[in-house]
Design an enzyme around this catalytic site. Structure first.
Site, mmCIF file in Angstrom:
data_model
loop_
_atom_site.group_PDB
_atom_site.id
_atom_site.type_symbol
_atom_site.label_atom_id
_atom_site.label_comp_id
_atom_site.label_asym_id
_atom_site.label_seq_id
_atom_site.Cartn_x
_atom_site.Cartn_y
_atom_site.Cartn_z
ATOM 1 N N THR A 160 1.988 -5.517 4.529
ATOM 2 C CA THR A 160 1.463 -4.863 3.328
ATOM 3 C C THR A 160 1.333 -3.347 3.484
ATOM 4 O O THR A 160 1.243 -2.634 2.494
ATOM 5 C CB THR A 160 0.058 -5.412 3.015
ATOM 6 O OG1 THR A 160 -0.742 -5.325 4.197
ATOM 7 C CG2 THR A 160 0.111 -6.853 2.556
ATOM 8 N N ARG A 213 0.793 -1.225 0.000
ATOM 9 C CA ARG A 213 0.000 0.000 0.000
ATOM 10 C C ARG A 213 0.824 1.274 0.000
ATOM 11 O O ARG A 213 0.246 2.354 -0.117
ATOM 12 C CB ARG A 213 -0.957 -0.024 1.200
ATOM 13 C CG ARG A 213 -1.784 -1.280 1.220
ATOM 14 C CD ARG A 213 -3.149 -1.129 1.810
ATOM 15 N NE ARG A 213 -3.867 -2.361 1.575
ATOM 16 C CZ ARG A 213 -3.885 -3.408 2.413
ATOM 17 N NH1 ARG A 213 -3.270 -3.344 3.575
ATOM 18 N NH2 ARG A 213 -4.530 -4.505 2.103
ATOM 19 N N TRP A 266 -2.410 -4.440 10.324
ATOM 20 C CA TRP A 266 -2.078 -4.285 8.893
ATOM 21 C C TRP A 266 -2.588 -2.973 8.303
ATOM 22 O O TRP A 266 -3.186 -2.941 7.227
ATOM 23 C CB TRP A 266 -2.594 -5.471 8.099
ATOM 24 C CG TRP A 266 -4.029 -5.838 8.295
ATOM 25 C CD1 TRP A 266 -4.563 -6.531 9.336
ATOM 26 C CD2 TRP A 266 -5.127 -5.539 7.422
ATOM 27 N NE1 TRP A 266 -5.917 -6.673 9.169
ATOM 28 C CE2 TRP A 266 -6.290 -6.083 8.011
ATOM 29 C CE3 TRP A 266 -5.249 -4.864 6.204
ATOM 30 C CZ2 TRP A 266 -7.554 -5.973 7.416
ATOM 31 C CZ3 TRP A 266 -6.505 -4.761 5.617
ATOM 32 C CH2 TRP A 266 -7.637 -5.310 6.216
ATOM 33 N N ARG A 318 -15.450 -1.203 11.033
ATOM 34 C CA ARG A 318 -15.952 -2.283 10.177
ATOM 35 C C ARG A 318 -17.262 -2.872 10.726
ATOM 36 O O ARG A 318 -18.041 -3.459 9.994
ATOM 37 C CB ARG A 318 -14.846 -3.353 10.100
ATOM 38 C CG ARG A 318 -15.040 -4.431 9.067
ATOM 39 C CD ARG A 318 -13.696 -5.071 8.768
ATOM 40 N NE ARG A 318 -13.812 -6.411 8.231
ATOM 41 C CZ ARG A 318 -12.769 -7.158 7.823
ATOM 42 N NH1 ARG A 318 -11.549 -6.672 7.884
ATOM 43 N NH2 ARG A 318 -12.945 -8.368 7.343
ATOM 44 N N ASP A 328 -15.105 -11.226 12.249
ATOM 45 C CA ASP A 328 -13.951 -10.726 11.486
ATOM 46 C C ASP A 328 -14.048 -9.230 11.214
ATOM 47 O O ASP A 328 -13.721 -8.768 10.125
ATOM 48 C CB ASP A 328 -13.803 -11.499 10.159
ATOM 49 C CG ASP A 328 -12.466 -11.230 9.473
ATOM 50 O OD1 ASP A 328 -11.548 -10.710 10.147
ATOM 51 O OD2 ASP A 328 -12.344 -11.526 8.276
#
Lengths: 544, 271
Positions: free
Chosen positions: A185, A141, A251, A339, A312
């Site tokens: 990442t 990223r 992440w 989320r 999740d």
């Protein structure tokens, strides 16, 4: 014969270029001067550059550039495109320093190009082992910069330092063992004299952490585990030894408040994702915002959005920092659309909960209590047969960068109103293997569900306007002093809205999924906007 | 192996028939649980024959790759495979999304293993060279009298006026390294050509050529400043395809050159 050939090509080649009618207007200056901590601290005041992943340390993704604005954005045209040679889904946000753009490519490479033309100065290709453990594609990223050095995470869980002028590798350290399921990442964050960086691997039963490294040598300066362990009373939020495989990956790229000297960083799901039977308790500090002392990494406070998560719903969102008026008083807050479909405004001095409301479709919680803890709807945990819950596994939002405009006072998030059937499965942990305990499936075609850009008032959590997106979006957002909001969609549109009203002002079809966040910069006084779509990085500017 | 064979790999390229076993292959293979049993000189030869027929179209007869086809150089450390088993898998399965297609399902596994052995043989394993120079003495010359670090980086330390030599042993064999020291103009990569550009406003910039195309030039000057010009911005420009590195034939004795070669050839990722 070979010698003769060499002699021939060794001759100097002089080329006369006919003088142009219009002489070169600007003074040529060598591009790129060292990016000191002072420059990073004041990144918002040099809007010609985009010096870090989220633009500045408060991660507002707001640029003071206004040459492109609501009156002329319809005149944007493509200036150049850079094709990433390795085919994958580009998630990169380039940085720009004094006319040079640094772009990360899948799987773990960097290219430096002239930000005005997209033409290459150098590239760095990172060697990767063939047996990587990655959950979700070969992504990278972005980079961080300090001085003349770039820092990049790699899929084999290394952190590398590169000479920004040549791409030469300066050092390469293993942050964690990729064979155990760790990978990296996200763009690192520079905080003073440290490179702060997280780790991925939440689907592999890792134990997450946030690290700081010496930029000169790669020596690790501190490590803070995101999952409480022995010696920490919060380990009692994990039944038996389940903390050892507790996940809590990091992440994403965090934010920093220089006055409070606190680093803010989100943490991911507890492991295994969908079966919480073997990890009873709140599972601290999964799905949390952590405030770390920048000097030693100690956790000064935490706020857990989803205790004992079984869906999740990582708290892997970029924390946005701003000072806003809340109930008649200026407060240092952190804004967070999670989320789990709730929006939160949190006092970032101490982690106190101020505001919390749903901003997208959700069926799992009746609401939040006075401390911001969710009041769960009974019977919404995954089952062996499957149960339908909103939001979906991907969440009401995900890692896609939100934005805040100090000009409008609004917080912008890319929201997804989805639902999914969640399943539970029994699973034993095996090192280096997936450890998820279930999964999910859509009960209707995914195109049944839609996204929207929603603009929220952070002092109340109320939605001021929304811009519906069909079919949906997984792109980040940026805003500018030109009162523009830029974002994209999965079907390949890149577009500009009026940040005050949500009115659509311009769009272009780029032909492939926009899965990155836009950024803006200027060179020689000319403003540009860059977005990665599909496998291509595209830069737009006003018509000449 | 005590095999002083500075030309051995070239013989193999033209289909030489002498035999030896590559002792590193079983060691590598054990790490991943595979053992390549097809590791004799005959296997190399048969692998080379298959390579010429099936692989050289993209990778070149010398296996050094081809920018046009996007095929990588197979004579250096491979970026997509770190073991024989990994190379085998790539040949068998191809690389999705690239021009690297899998071999036909009709090709038997032993033939693929022979190809793996051939590719492994192209990598200049330092164990196959018995060099006269001393690595330690070469390292001392590199940092001392040679002052090579003022232009070259090794392990992240050094200058930017020449190539990064941190892994030069993977891409240059000892003969080539010796030539580089004695006659730097023998092979000059276009990245190290120099360009002297005069802009329409009279500014003159001279530097190494990071990129040049129909419409523009990117340079790095002696102070490591980066420049990008459109050719429209120039009155003229001059391209010099010689190396800016001096010959070290007079600076060092023959044995010192050997020491430097030994040191440079030892520079690999592991170090």
């Amino acid at each position: 014969m070979k010698r003769l050939a060499i002699l021939l090509v060794s001759l100097s080649l002089a080329v006369q270029v006919s003088a142009q009618e219009e002489p070169f207007q600007t003074t040529m200056t060598p591009a790129f001067s060292p990016v000191t901590w002072e420059r990073l601290l004041n990144a918002a005041d040099e809007p010609e550059n985009w010096l870090m992943y989220s633009g500045n340390l408060s991660s507002q993704r707001f640029s003071k550039l206004d040459q492109i604005n609501t009156s002329n954005v319809a005149d944007l045209e493509l200036k150049w495109a850079y094709q990433i040679p390795v085919i994958d889904r580009a998630e990169t946000v380039p940085i720009v320093v004094d006319g040079i753009m640094f772009i990360t490519e899948a799987p773990s490479n960097v290219v430096a190009v002239d930000a005005r033309t997209g033409r290459r100065y150098w590239r760095y290709d990172h060697d990767l082992p063939e047996d990587l453990r990655i959950c979700c594609g070969r992504n990278n990223r972005g980079v961080a910069i300090l001085g003349e050095t770039l820092f990049m995470s790699t899929l084999d869980a290394h952190l590398v330092a590169l000479d920004a002028r040549t791409g030469n590798l300066l050092w390469d350290v293993a942050v964690a063992d990729y064979a155990k399921g760790y990978s990296k990442t996200a763009a690192p964050l520079i905080v003073k004299d440290k490179v702060v960086t997280g780790v991925a691997g939440g689907e592999f039963g890792i134990r997450g952490f946030i690290d700081a490294y010496d930029p000169a040598t790669g020596e690790r300066l501190w490590r803070t585990y995101t999952i409480a362990g022995p010696g920490n009373p919060d380990v009692s939020s994990w039944s038996e030894d389940s903390w050892q495989t507790g996940g809590g990956a990091s992440w994403i790229t965090g934010s920093y408040d220089p006055e409070l000297n606190q680093i803010y960083w989100g943490t991911g799901n507890p492991g295994p994702d969908w079966n919480g039977d073997a990890r009873l308790g709140d599972n601290l500090y999964s799905d949390s915002a952590l405030a770390l002392n920048a000097d030693n990494g100690e956790i000064e406070w935490y706020f857990q959005f989803t205790p004992h998560d079984v869906h999740d719903w990582d708290a892997i969102q970029v924390p946005i920092l701003a000072d806003i008026n809340y109930q008649g008083r200026l407060r240092k807050v952190m804004m967070w659309a999670n989320r789990n479909a709730f929006y939160y405004t949190i006092d970032r001095e101490n982690g106190d909960f101020l505001v919390g409301k749903p901003y997208a479709l959700q069926t799992w919680a009746q609401g939040l209590d006075e401390n911001g803890r969710p009041i769960r709807v009974p019977g919404m945990f995954p089952t062996y047969e499957g149960i339908v819950v909103s939001p979906s596994i991907g969440g009401a939002t995900n890692w896609w960068s939100p934005a805040f405009s100090p000009q409008t006072g609004l917080f912008y998030v890319n929201a997804f109103d989805g639902e999914q059937k969640f399943f539970k499965r029994d699973e034993e942990y095996t090192e280096g293997e997936r450890f998820t305990g279930g999964g999910g499936q859509y009960i209707q075609p995914i195109d049944t569900y839609f996204s929207a850009i929603r603009a929220l008032d952070p002092s109340t959590g109320d939605i001021r306007w929304e811009f519906p997106i069909q079919p949906r979006s997984s792109a980040g957002i940026s805003t500018t002093a030109g009162n523009l909001l830029f974002s994209g969609s999965v079907d390949g549109y890149f577009y500009a809205l009026d940040a005050r009203t949500g009115e659509e002002l311009w769009n272009v079809s780029l032909g492939a999924r926009v899965h990155a966040a836009p950024m803006t910069f200027s060179v020689d006084g000319e403003q540009f906007v860059t977005i990665a779509a599909g496998n291509v990085v595209m830069t737009f500017g006003l018509k000449d | 192996m005590g095999l002083n064979s500075k030309f051995w790999w070239k013989w193999l390229l033209v289909g030489g028939t002498f035999c030896f076993s590559l002792t590193n292959i079983p060691a590598l293979a054990q790490e991943t649980g595979f053992i390549n049993l097809y590791n004799t000189g005959v296997d190399i030869r048969l692998g080379a024959r298959y390579f010429e027929r099936q692989c050289s179209r993209c990778h070149g007869l010398d296996a050094k790759g081809n920018d046009e086809t996007g095929a990588p150089d197979l004579t250096v450390r491979l970026s997509r495979a770190s073991s024989d088993a990994g190379v085998f898998r790539i040949i068998r399965e191809g690389i999705a999304g690239t021009a690297m297609l899998p071999v036909s399902a009709d090709v038997p596994d032993p033939q693929v293993w022979q190809l793996v052995t051939y590719i492994a043989s192209l990598n200049t394993d330092p164990a196959n060279f018995d060099l006269p120079g001393s690595v330690a003495a070469g390292a001392a010359l590199f940092t001392g009298r040679g002052d090579c670090g003022s232009c070259h980086m090794v392990g992240g330390v050094g200058g930017r006026r020449g190539p990064d030599l941190s892994r030069v042993g993977e891409r240059r064999d000892p003969d080539e390294l010796k030539t580089d020291l004695i006659d730097p103009n023998e092979t000059v990569l276009p990245r190290w050509w120099t360009i002297r550009a005069t802009a329409t406003d009279g500014t003159v910039v001279e530097g190494w050529r990071m990129g040049e195309d129909t419409f523009g030039i990117r340079l790095i000057d002696a102070n490591a400043n980066l420049w990008s010009f459109s050719k429209e911005q120039m009155q003229s420009y001059e391209r010099v395809e010689d190396s800016t590195m001096p010959s070290y034939a007079q600076t060092f004795s023959e044995s010192e050159i050997d020491d430097l070669v030994a040191y440079l050839f030892s520079l690999r990722k592991e170090n």
